[in-house]
Design a protein around this motif. Structure first.
Motif, PDB file in Angstrom:
ATOM      1  N   GLY A  94       0.914  13.456  -3.198  1.00 42.75           N
ATOM      2  CA  GLY A  94      -0.349  12.203  -3.436  1.00 42.75           C
ATOM      3  C   GLY A  94      -0.981  11.970  -2.068  1.00 42.75           C
ATOM      4  O   GLY A  94      -0.663  12.319  -1.074  1.00 42.75           O
ATOM      5  N   GLY A  95      -1.722  10.975  -2.379  1.00 45.54           N
ATOM      6  CA  GLY A  95      -2.569  10.473  -0.907  1.00 45.54           C
ATOM      7  C   GLY A  95      -3.527   9.739  -1.364  1.00 45.54           C
ATOM      8  O   GLY A  95      -3.924   9.270  -2.536  1.00 45.54           O
ATOM      9  N   ARG A  96      -3.988   8.956  -0.461  1.00 44.33           N
ATOM     10  CA  ARG A  96      -5.302   8.089  -0.767  1.00 44.33           C
ATOM     11  C   ARG A  96      -6.215   7.885   0.393  1.00 44.33           C
ATOM     12  O   ARG A  96      -5.786   7.589   1.610  1.00 44.33           O
ATOM     13  CB  ARG A  96      -4.884   6.779  -1.350  1.00 44.33           C
ATOM     14  CG  ARG A  96      -5.649   5.965  -2.215  1.00 44.33           C
ATOM     15  CD  ARG A  96      -5.137   5.193  -3.065  1.00 44.33           C
ATOM     16  NE  ARG A  96      -5.633   3.860  -2.567  1.00 44.33           N
ATOM     17  CZ  ARG A  96      -5.242   2.752  -3.069  1.00 44.33           C
ATOM     18  NH1 ARG A  96      -4.095   2.493  -3.575  1.00 44.33           N
ATOM     19  NH2 ARG A  96      -5.595   1.420  -2.785  1.00 44.33           N
ATOM     20  N   ARG A  97      -7.497   7.658   0.171  1.00 40.15           N
ATOM     21  CA  ARG A  97      -8.328   7.294   1.361  1.00 40.15           C
ATOM     22  C   ARG A  97      -8.395   5.878   1.365  1.00 40.15           C
ATOM     23  O   ARG A  97      -8.612   5.293   0.117  1.00 40.15           O
ATOM     24  CB  ARG A  97      -9.772   7.951   0.904  1.00 40.15           C
ATOM     25  CG  ARG A  97     -10.925   7.730   1.960  1.00 40.15           C
ATOM     26  CD  ARG A  97     -12.090   8.479   1.474  1.00 40.15           C
ATOM     27  NE  ARG A  97     -13.146   8.215   2.674  1.00 40.15           N
ATOM     28  CZ  ARG A  97     -14.156   9.049   2.786  1.00 40.15           C
ATOM     29  NH1 ARG A  97     -14.155  10.048   2.235  1.00 40.15           N
ATOM     30  NH2 ARG A  97     -15.032   8.853   3.845  1.00 40.15           N
ATOM     31  N   HIS A  98      -8.612   5.247   2.322  1.00 34.41           N
ATOM     32  CA  HIS A  98      -8.870   3.890   2.509  1.00 34.41           C
ATOM     33  C   HIS A  98      -9.860   3.532   3.844  1.00 34.41           C
ATOM     34  O   HIS A  98     -10.128   4.313   4.639  1.00 34.41           O
ATOM     35  CB  HIS A  98      -7.495   2.945   2.721  1.00 34.41           C
ATOM     36  CG  HIS A  98      -6.715   3.382   4.169  1.00 34.41           C
ATOM     37  ND1 HIS A  98      -7.208   2.289   5.273  1.00 34.41           N
ATOM     38  CD2 HIS A  98      -5.970   4.148   4.606  1.00 34.41           C
ATOM     39  CE1 HIS A  98      -6.731   2.978   6.230  1.00 34.41           C
ATOM     40  NE2 HIS A  98      -5.605   4.195   5.914  1.00 34.41           N
TER      41      HIS A  98
END
Length: 158
Positions: A115-119
């Motif tokens: 997974g991962g996420r932009r912030h």
């Protein structure tokens, strides 16, 4: 949604990696590093701040910390050309990079992306806590949004 804060540590590019690069003159791909003069703003992976104009830098290929496998990669990083004291604080998100958009890529203990996420850099601790809420997540890599290169690693702290 309420986010529980998670204790974490920041890991810059290891000093041993830099020592080996300086000793051998070769990076993770077997190539010599490029010597550069900073124009200003280059993200330094040794001390986790942006370079000031005219600082002596090295640009080289680095394999971020992951077990051997298909997700291990080599990408470009900047560091100081000579010794550096390292980051001021490895218990908090790098202060100079707060407000900078980043991607946090999550890996499991086998080095597989899970997974991962932009912030947007406004509250990276909340994103770190959300990603570490998944027990499968063992490690996070902060990545530059535009170039995709590794910035630093984030690990759980107890």
């Amino acid at each position: 949604m309420t986010t529980t804060r998670t204790a974490f540590g920041i890991r810059p590019l290891p000093a041993g990696t830099l020592a080996e690069l300086r000793r051998t003159g070769r990076d993770a791909t077997g190539q010599p590093p490029e010597h550069r003069r900073a124009t200003g703003g280059e993200p330094l992976r040794c001390c986790l701040r942006d370079a000031r104009p005219d600082e002596a830098l090295l640009l080289f290929g680095y394999a971020p910390p992951l077990p051997p496998g298909p997700y291990r990669e080599v990408g470009p990083v900047f560091t100081h050309a000579t010794g550096c004291a390292g980051p001021v604080d490895v218990t908090a998100y790098p202060s100079q990079w707060r407000g900078r958009e980043q991607v946090l890529r999550a890996y499991d203990s086998r080095g597989r992306i899970v997974g991962g996420r932009r912030h947007d850099g406004g509250d990276p601790e909340a994103v770190i806590a959300d990603l570490f809420a998944d027990p499968a997540v063992d490690l996070l890599h902060s990545r530059n949004v535009v170039y995709g290169c590794w910035m630093f690693a984030v690990v759980r702290r107890s």
